[in-house]
Design an enzyme around this catalytic site. Sequence first.
Site, mmCIF file in Angstrom:
data_model
loop_
_atom_site.group_PDB
_atom_site.id
_atom_site.type_symbol
_atom_site.label_atom_id
_atom_site.label_comp_id
_atom_site.label_asym_id
_atom_site.label_seq_id
_atom_site.Cartn_x
_atom_site.Cartn_y
_atom_site.Cartn_z
ATOM 1 N N ASP A 1 0.854 -1.188 0.000
ATOM 2 C CA ASP A 1 0.000 0.000 0.000
ATOM 3 C C ASP A 1 0.890 1.239 0.000
ATOM 4 O OD1 ASP A 1 -1.891 1.952 0.382
ATOM 5 O OD2 ASP A 1 -2.613 1.198 2.312
ATOM 6 N N HIS B 1 -0.424 4.250 -0.113
ATOM 7 C CA HIS B 1 -1.193 5.195 0.717
ATOM 8 C C HIS B 1 -1.335 6.567 0.073
ATOM 9 C CE1 HIS B 1 -2.636 6.260 4.921
ATOM 10 N NE2 HIS B 1 -3.060 5.012 4.753
ATOM 11 N N GLU C 1 -1.466 -0.915 -3.953
ATOM 12 C CA GLU C 1 -2.639 -0.145 -3.554
ATOM 13 C C GLU C 1 -2.380 1.351 -3.531
ATOM 14 O OE1 GLU C 1 -5.409 0.316 0.467
ATOM 15 O OE2 GLU C 1 -4.484 -1.614 -0.018
ATOM 16 N N GLU D 1 -10.380 3.337 -1.606
ATOM 17 C CA GLU D 1 -10.813 3.603 -0.230
ATOM 18 C C GLU D 1 -11.282 5.041 -0.053
ATOM 19 O OE1 GLU D 1 -7.104 4.403 2.592
ATOM 20 O OE2 GLU D 1 -6.697 2.757 1.208
ATOM 21 N N ASP E 1 -14.896 1.249 0.751
ATOM 22 C CA ASP E 1 -15.008 1.043 2.197
ATOM 23 C C ASP E 1 -16.488 1.087 2.556
ATOM 24 O OD1 ASP E 1 -15.170 1.637 5.045
ATOM 25 O OD2 ASP E 1 -13.006 1.996 4.951
ATOM 26 N N HIS F 1 -12.019 -2.227 1.560
ATOM 27 C CA HIS F 1 -11.155 -1.557 2.526
ATOM 28 C C HIS F 1 -11.824 -1.624 3.892
ATOM 29 C CE1 HIS F 1 -9.649 2.295 4.452
ATOM 30 N NE2 HIS F 1 -8.503 1.773 4.038
#
Length: 381
Positions: free
Chosen positions: A183, A185, A209, A235, A257, A284
């Site tokens: 990830d 982020h 990700e 997400e 999510d 997520h």
Amino acid sequence: MKIDRVETFLVAPRWLFLKITTDDGVVGWGEPVVEGRAETVRAAIGELSDLLIGADPMRIEDHWQVLTRGGFYRGGPVLSSAVAGIDQALWDIAGKVRGAPVHELLGGPVRDRVRMYGWAYGETAGQVAEAAATAIAAGYTAVKIAPPGPMAFLDTPAGLRSVVDLLAKVRDAIGPDNDVAIDLHGRASIPASRRLLPLLEPYVPLFVEEPLRPEYSSDIARIVTATSSPIATGERLYTRREFRDVLDAGVAVVQPDLSHAGGISEVRRIAAVAEMYDAVLAPHCPLGPIALAACLQIDLATPNFLIQEQALGLHHHHGQDGLNYLVDTDVLRLRDGHVERLDAPGLGIDVDEKAVREAAARGHRFRSPIWRDPDGAFTEW
């Protein structure tokens, strides 16, 4: 049957729970929150509850339409998260009224258990690799990792190599029969991603990700075409329309999510849109047990499901693993890398209301960390 009360509970470590009670005593639970903005979402729920009190809780789709489209100003994470928690609670009520788990109401299960992955954390690559090996020994067949610090807009060769070495050490620690996702982020720039991602390919990540922040979703095709690794994102996307753009760009894994993207009702539609693109769903979920239970209901009923994130016991939860809020903790226990099908009515969990109310009396004020570069400028967490 009518909706009688809508209550919210600010509970550690950083969550917001919601309880809807009907006039004949049926209760539904949801988990609406924007991490670091829980009080704001709570206020939105208070406003939306004016549209719910006295209404029939079984009209889930009608409520979803009114709550999302009934105001002149629409969308965004706060409103979408408030609706998500309400939607989860209404599905929980519907399942309890009909004596069936939510996945039965969605057409029935297409699988008997749900594959899970856990996080592996550490300050160094060696520590992350050790944590990953521990997770595999505990029964997971997949882990997710992230670079431990900020990423420069254009990093040095050594900076790029540190991310590659992190993935390489984890791959070596868990072997070729297990999976590792990485990830980013949203910390990487477009040029940094195009440099970095090809270097990760020899270690065969399950997916990479969120290489870019959501405001650059229209540019994600430039990342997809730069690597053979599957790209995952979502997400911080909240509607099927937002996901259509990244699916058009070639994203392979969508990650809505269920506490942000409109709840069970909208995520099932996002999954159906993704199926048209031969893309898979990996919800997520760095949240609590109610959000996870909602995810599992979707996972069980979704043909193009890949794997489920869970964060019970996440490093920044400070000893609160989320299972504290359940009467029966066994339903979410990992078995051979999976959680077995939830068969109890509604979301399939029994929330310990006493524990929730005690935690809500203490509350929390979680805020997202603020990171800065060596020169003092703000950078992405």
